[in-house]
Write an enzyme that holds these catalytic residues in place. Structure first.
Site: not given
Length: 427
Positions: A275-277, A346-347
């Protein structure tokens, strides 16, 4: 390898200049290379030649319909982790017998949907899930094909937030209890036990943890067969990492991974799923952004972009590294200077890089974040009421917008104001 290269001083996606796309679509935007996606899928498929197998793309890394269709047409299956991803896979034309359903919190409604629409298997992660799935399937007059996800207590040597195979992680059934839970599964009327599932984490850069886990799976396969279970399929998960930097250190190649699979479980006569992503989609995508301002601070210079943490959250969430390159190729030996690369949200956490050495850039210049095709657009949000960025697919000299940027009016129209607020605050 990817297909984002400089030609005549301009960064291209295959045969298309990224600046030309920016001129029509605006920034920021994601761009994917079809040639890279297909190449990486085929490397995994070829690595398992000679074994009965299916390469299932982990859709959580990139679930755009065009990407799913492209890979499915090449023969890929899909690994989904929600009812929404299942619906996306089916809408893209993926047959149910090529869809694997993973995840720790499947609901009864999701189970029914998958059983009605067709499913290759459920990767079951707990006894309560097993009991619920049996009840749902039996009520439908059906039996659900399942593997049990086994937690082998293997340290994947990856970031703590993406490790999944240690005993303290929420995933899977402890391997010490596997035979007991398989015996329970065999007694349930709505369950058809077909195999074993394991997945130990993401962005693994060495093969040793895979080998430890897969040898445990091989031993468990033999033990379960002795107990009378017909173990005929092994889902070995994904997790092979990609090179996020251009250094000489690179993760193992798919062919080496395939050799490891043959060496550890190849003698068991089981069909193999992987199941490579990230390795399929990661280096197949870039995020293109424009420089808004250069700002001088106390002892540091800031490069302020129009992309932000809501568009690409990995650096904020995982302290992840992405190469940042200009769309105009720098001259050989061009001087560099350190920048803190930030976005407009704004972080303070809206920071892509600190002290990153880059060539001189000015307001209006375009840059690309490399290796942004996995866990980029799928993890994006509309924080600060910023529209989701568009996605573009390139194939050769053709390109198309495969998800448009919503307008502010479209975003606002999704909200509704209840009637009883009409006139609120009026005298």
């Amino acid at each position: 390898m990817d297909h984002f290269l400089y030609r005549d001083g301009a960064l291209h996606a295959e045969d298309v200049p990224l600046a030309a796309i920016a001129a029509e679509v605006g920034t920021p935007f994601y761009c994917y290379s079809a040639a890279t996606l297909l190449r990486h899928y085929r490397l995994f498929d070829e690595a398992l030649n000679g074994m009965e197998h299916l390469v299932c793309f982990a859709m959580k890394s990139n679930s755009n319909q065009a990407i799913i269709r492209l890979l499915a047409d090449a023969g890929a299956g899909m690994d989904v982790v929600s009812g929404g991803e299942y619906a996306r896979a089916r809408a893209a034309g993926v047959p149910g017998n090529r869809i694997v359903f993973s995840g720790v919190g499947k609901t009864a409604a999701e189970m029914r949907t998958a059983l009605e629409g067709g499913i290759r298997q459920f990767n079951v992660e707990s006894e309560p899930e097993l009991e619920r799935l049996s009840a749902v399937a039996a009520a439908m007059g059906s039996r659900a094909p399942i593997t049990l996800r086994i937690n082998p207590d293997v340290d994947a040597k990856t970031h703590a937030k993406i490790a999944t195979g240690k005993s303290e992680n929420k995933f899977g059934i402890p391997i010490a209890r596997a035979r007991e839970v398989y015996a329970m599964a065999a007694r349930l009327p709505g369950i058809d036990v077909i195999g074993i599932d394991v997945h130990i984490g993401s962005q693994l850069t060495e093969l040793a943890p895979f080998e430890v886990a897969y040898r445990k799976v091989a031993d468990l396969t033999r033990a379960l067969r002795e107990d009378g279970h017909d173990i005929r399929r092994l889902d070995l998960g994904g997790g092979l990492g990609i090179p996020y930097t251009r250094s000489n250190e690179a993760p193992p190649l798919p062919r080496d991974y395939g050799d490891l699979i043959r060496r550890t479980v190849g003698d068991l006569g089981c069909e193999v799923e992987i199941e490579p992503g990230r390795l399929i989609s990661g280096n197949a995508g870039v995020l293109v952004s424009e420089v808004i301002y250069l700002k001088s601070g106390e002892g540091r210079d800031f490069l302020i972009l129009d992309a932000a943490m809501n568009d690409l959250v990995r650096p904020s969430m995982y302290d992840a590294y992405h190469d940042i390159v200009p769309l105009r190729e720098p001259a050989p030996g061009a001087p560099q200077q350190p920048f803190d690369v930030v976005g407009p949200v704004c972080e303070t956490g809206d920071t892509f890089a600190r002290g990153r050495e880059l060539t001189a850039l000015a307001a209006g210049d375009l840059v690309a974040f490399r290796s942004a095709g996995a866990y980029g657009a799928v993890m994006a949000s509309e924080y600060n009421s910023r529209p989701l960025v568009p996605e573009v697919l390139v194939q050769g000299d053709r390109w198309a917008v495969i998800r448009p940027r919503p307008t502010l009016d479209e975003m606002i129209a999704r909200d509704t104001v209840p009637d009883w607020l009409d006139g609120a605050g009026a005298d």
